[in-house]
Enzyme design. Sequence first.
Site, PDB file in Angstrom:
ATOM      1  N   ARG A  31       0.782  -1.242   0.000  1.00  0.00           N
ATOM      2  CA  ARG A  31       0.000   0.000   0.000  1.00  0.00           C
ATOM      3  C   ARG A  31       0.812   1.290   0.000  1.00  0.00           C
ATOM      4  O   ARG A  31       0.270   2.343  -0.276  1.00  0.00           O
ATOM      5  CB  ARG A  31      -0.951  -0.003   1.204  1.00  0.00           C
ATOM      6  CG  ARG A  31      -2.141  -0.927   0.987  1.00  0.00           C
ATOM      7  CD  ARG A  31      -2.922  -1.114   2.272  1.00  0.00           C
ATOM      8  NE  ARG A  31      -2.111  -1.833   3.243  1.00  0.00           N
ATOM      9  CZ  ARG A  31      -2.578  -2.301   4.394  1.00  0.00           C
ATOM     10  NH1 ARG A  31      -3.833  -2.098   4.735  1.00  0.00           N
ATOM     11  NH2 ARG A  31      -1.796  -2.946   5.212  1.00  0.00           N
ATOM     12  N   ARG A  40      -4.942  -2.571  -7.084  1.00  0.00           N
ATOM     13  CA  ARG A  40      -5.865  -3.194  -6.133  1.00  0.00           C
ATOM     14  C   ARG A  40      -7.287  -2.695  -6.362  1.00  0.00           C
ATOM     15  O   ARG A  40      -8.250  -3.457  -6.313  1.00  0.00           O
ATOM     16  CB  ARG A  40      -5.429  -2.865  -4.711  1.00  0.00           C
ATOM     17  CG  ARG A  40      -6.140  -3.714  -3.689  1.00  0.00           C
ATOM     18  CD  ARG A  40      -5.776  -3.283  -2.307  1.00  0.00           C
ATOM     19  NE  ARG A  40      -6.870  -2.542  -1.720  1.00  0.00           N
ATOM     20  CZ  ARG A  40      -7.201  -2.584  -0.442  1.00  0.00           C
ATOM     21  NH1 ARG A  40      -6.494  -3.301   0.391  1.00  0.00           N
ATOM     22  NH2 ARG A  40      -8.214  -1.887  -0.001  1.00  0.00           N
ATOM     23  N   TYR A 154      -3.892 -18.083  13.319  1.00  0.00           N
ATOM     24  CA  TYR A 154      -5.045 -17.481  12.621  1.00  0.00           C
ATOM     25  C   TYR A 154      -6.194 -18.487  12.501  1.00  0.00           C
ATOM     26  O   TYR A 154      -7.361 -18.125  12.596  1.00  0.00           O
ATOM     27  CB  TYR A 154      -4.640 -16.994  11.228  1.00  0.00           C
ATOM     28  CG  TYR A 154      -3.785 -15.742  11.278  1.00  0.00           C
ATOM     29  CD1 TYR A 154      -4.367 -14.485  11.440  1.00  0.00           C
ATOM     30  CD2 TYR A 154      -2.397 -15.815  11.185  1.00  0.00           C
ATOM     31  CE1 TYR A 154      -3.592 -13.337  11.511  1.00  0.00           C
ATOM     32  CE2 TYR A 154      -1.608 -14.670  11.247  1.00  0.00           C
ATOM     33  CZ  TYR A 154      -2.218 -13.437  11.407  1.00  0.00           C
ATOM     34  OH  TYR A 154      -1.453 -12.305  11.485  1.00  0.00           O
TER      35      TYR A 154
HETATM   36  O1  CP3 Z   1       6.409  -9.201   0.859  1.00  0.00           O
HETATM   37  C1  CP3 Z   1       5.631  -9.083  -0.111  1.00  0.00           C
HETATM   38  O2  CP3 Z   1       5.579  -8.053  -0.807  1.00  0.00           O
HETATM   39  C2  CP3 Z   1       4.772 -10.285  -0.509  1.00  0.00           C
HETATM   40  C3  CP3 Z   1       3.412 -10.255  -0.130  1.00  0.00           C
HETATM   41  C4  CP3 Z   1       2.945 -10.616   1.253  1.00  0.00           C
HETATM   42  C5  CP3 Z   1       1.698 -10.163   1.747  1.00  0.00           C
HETATM   43  N1  CP3 Z   1       1.454 -10.773   2.941  1.00  0.00           N
HETATM   44  C6  CP3 Z   1       0.804  -9.230   1.059  1.00  0.00           C
HETATM   45  C7  CP3 Z   1      -0.238  -8.538   1.821  1.00  0.00           C
HETATM   46  C8  CP3 Z   1       3.483 -11.457   2.230  1.00  0.00           C
HETATM   47  C9  CP3 Z   1       4.830 -12.163   2.237  1.00  0.00           C
HETATM   48  C10 CP3 Z   1       2.532 -11.556   3.280  1.00  0.00           C
HETATM   49  C11 CP3 Z   1       2.697 -12.411   4.467  1.00  0.00           C
HETATM   50  C12 CP3 Z   1       1.776 -12.284   5.604  1.00  0.00           C
HETATM   51  N2  CP3 Z   1       0.425 -12.110   5.590  1.00  0.00           N
HETATM   52  C13 CP3 Z   1       2.160 -12.467   6.938  1.00  0.00           C
HETATM   53  C14 CP3 Z   1       3.537 -12.829   7.405  1.00  0.00           C
HETATM   54  C15 CP3 Z   1       4.506 -11.746   7.221  1.00  0.00           C
HETATM   55  C16 CP3 Z   1       4.518 -10.730   8.284  1.00  0.00           C
HETATM   56  O3  CP3 Z   1       4.187  -9.563   7.965  1.00  0.00           O
HETATM   57  O4  CP3 Z   1       4.902 -11.061   9.404  1.00  0.00           O
HETATM   58  C17 CP3 Z   1       1.012 -12.321   7.742  1.00  0.00           C
HETATM   59  C18 CP3 Z   1       0.950 -12.398   9.256  1.00  0.00           C
HETATM   60  C19 CP3 Z   1      -0.082 -12.113   6.872  1.00  0.00           C
HETATM   61  C20 CP3 Z   1      -1.518 -11.985   7.241  1.00  0.00           C
HETATM   62  C21 CP3 Z   1      -2.061 -10.705   6.780  1.00  0.00           C
HETATM   63  N3  CP3 Z   1      -2.316 -10.379   5.470  1.00  0.00           N
HETATM   64  C22 CP3 Z   1      -2.411  -9.597   7.571  1.00  0.00           C
HETATM   65  C23 CP3 Z   1      -2.261  -9.529   9.070  1.00  0.00           C
HETATM   66  C24 CP3 Z   1      -2.893  -8.606   6.693  1.00  0.00           C
HETATM   67  C25 CP3 Z   1      -3.502  -7.289   7.033  1.00  0.00           C
HETATM   68  C26 CP3 Z   1      -2.427  -6.289   7.217  1.00  0.00           C
HETATM   69  C27 CP3 Z   1      -2.996  -4.888   7.301  1.00  0.00           C
HETATM   70  O5  CP3 Z   1      -2.161  -4.029   7.598  1.00  0.00           O
HETATM   71  O6  CP3 Z   1      -4.183  -4.649   7.036  1.00  0.00           O
HETATM   72  C28 CP3 Z   1      -2.767  -9.101   5.381  1.00  0.00           C
HETATM   73  C29 CP3 Z   1      -3.104  -8.391   4.147  1.00  0.00           C
HETATM   74  C30 CP3 Z   1      -1.978  -8.148   3.189  1.00  0.00           C
HETATM   75  N4  CP3 Z   1      -1.085  -9.080   2.762  1.00  0.00           N
HETATM   76  C31 CP3 Z   1      -1.691  -6.919   2.503  1.00  0.00           C
HETATM   77  C32 CP3 Z   1      -0.625  -7.172   1.633  1.00  0.00           C
HETATM   78  C33 CP3 Z   1      -0.008  -6.227   0.643  1.00  0.00           C
HETATM   79  C34 CP3 Z   1      -2.487  -5.635   2.644  1.00  0.00           C
HETATM   80  C35 CP3 Z   1      -3.731  -5.835   1.849  1.00  0.00           C
HETATM   81  C36 CP3 Z   1      -4.287  -4.565   1.308  1.00  0.00           C
HETATM   82  O7  CP3 Z   1      -5.049  -3.925   2.041  1.00  0.00           O
HETATM   83  O8  CP3 Z   1      -3.969  -4.236   0.137  1.00  0.00           O
END
Ligand code: CP3
Length: 354
Positions: A31, A40, A154
Amino acid sequence: MSQLTNDTFLRALMREPVDYTPVWMMRQAGRYLPEYRATREKAGSFMALCKNPELACEVTLQPLERFPLDAAILFSDILTVPDAMGLGLYFADGEGPHFERPVRTAADVERIAVPDPEGELKYVMDAVSTIRRELKGRVPLIGFSGSPWTLATYMVEGSGSKNFSHIKGMMFDRPDLLHSLLAKTADSVASYLNAQIARGAQATMIFDTWGGSLAPANYREFSLAYMQRVIEGLTRESEGRKVPVILFTKNGGQWLGDMAKTGCDALGVDWTTDLSDARRMVEDRVALQGNLDPCTLYASPERIREEVARVLASYGHGNGHVFNLGHGITPDVNPEHAGAMVAAVHELSRAYHL
Ligand code: CP3
């Protein structure tokens, strides 16, 4: 498949000599980039973006168009796996991930099946193939998964959590049930990562975001042991080359020595551990990836450069360092500051590789 133009990242992971320290950023497609937000929007939602291989490829490549990063990471999420297990993933606006059907009882655990990565998760595999094709060998592609423990948090909580009351309740009251869930999850993760490797992922990373919430003995029994089980099941060579695996337990600094003995090739390190201490703990068994505090990117480019210099100095001379943030880049960071970090790493790290 095509030869790599820039394999610095893979060589650093194997602790081979490089000319400079390679760099990428956790959550580099996200983002903080206006072009990500536009794609997105076009997809309609985050999960729709993940499920569209062409658009997932587009956002994977966006940070590489802006910055000379040394690796690309598959655009997806760790929660695709429990979604494919039938838990019903959804993202409520501004609230993070939720599951419609959390796993709480013996019957729930019993119902969980190991998903076919080329079935329910084919959209992820198609994204991997599409990204590999469009990368044209510029830099290696990283595949990834959550750790069994982190996925289970989760799955059992049904969303993000502060206290982990449900999963820790299960851990203390019904360890047999949790072991059974973790075993199925570990087998799902290994088969998911192997399918990504078969489709062209050139390195893999296991994100153990919540392992650091455990007491040491519980960490070993419920997180580390299952990451080791995953590693033991992984394809370790593809396209005539080693496929390195990176293990990252956030807040796991005290366990780096144990983690280094799992058979992984590299460890992710968050910013709460100094890389010089981390290096002593792993005794040169594995490479290290990290570990700039992501909040450094809120400071000026001049301060960012000084902090990059400090992280490079804390690793010191020699092979086996991949530069990264200590956790994901935050949504309100100015992209130009990320660019300043990448430039500083490339420029200042050459002195450590003479
Ligand atoms: O690194 C990269 O660019 C690859 C993409 C990637 C995403 N999530 C995209 C994403 C990776 C490697 C992840 C891993 C992930 N997802 C983890 C482990 C890594 C870490 O950060 O410790 C976890 C715990 C998740 C679960 C998850 N997915 C959460 C808690 C959230 C919400 C986060 C928030 O701030 O709202 C997501 C959504 C997510 N995954 C987004 C992205 C770009 C944001 C989605 C959006 O609103 O566009």
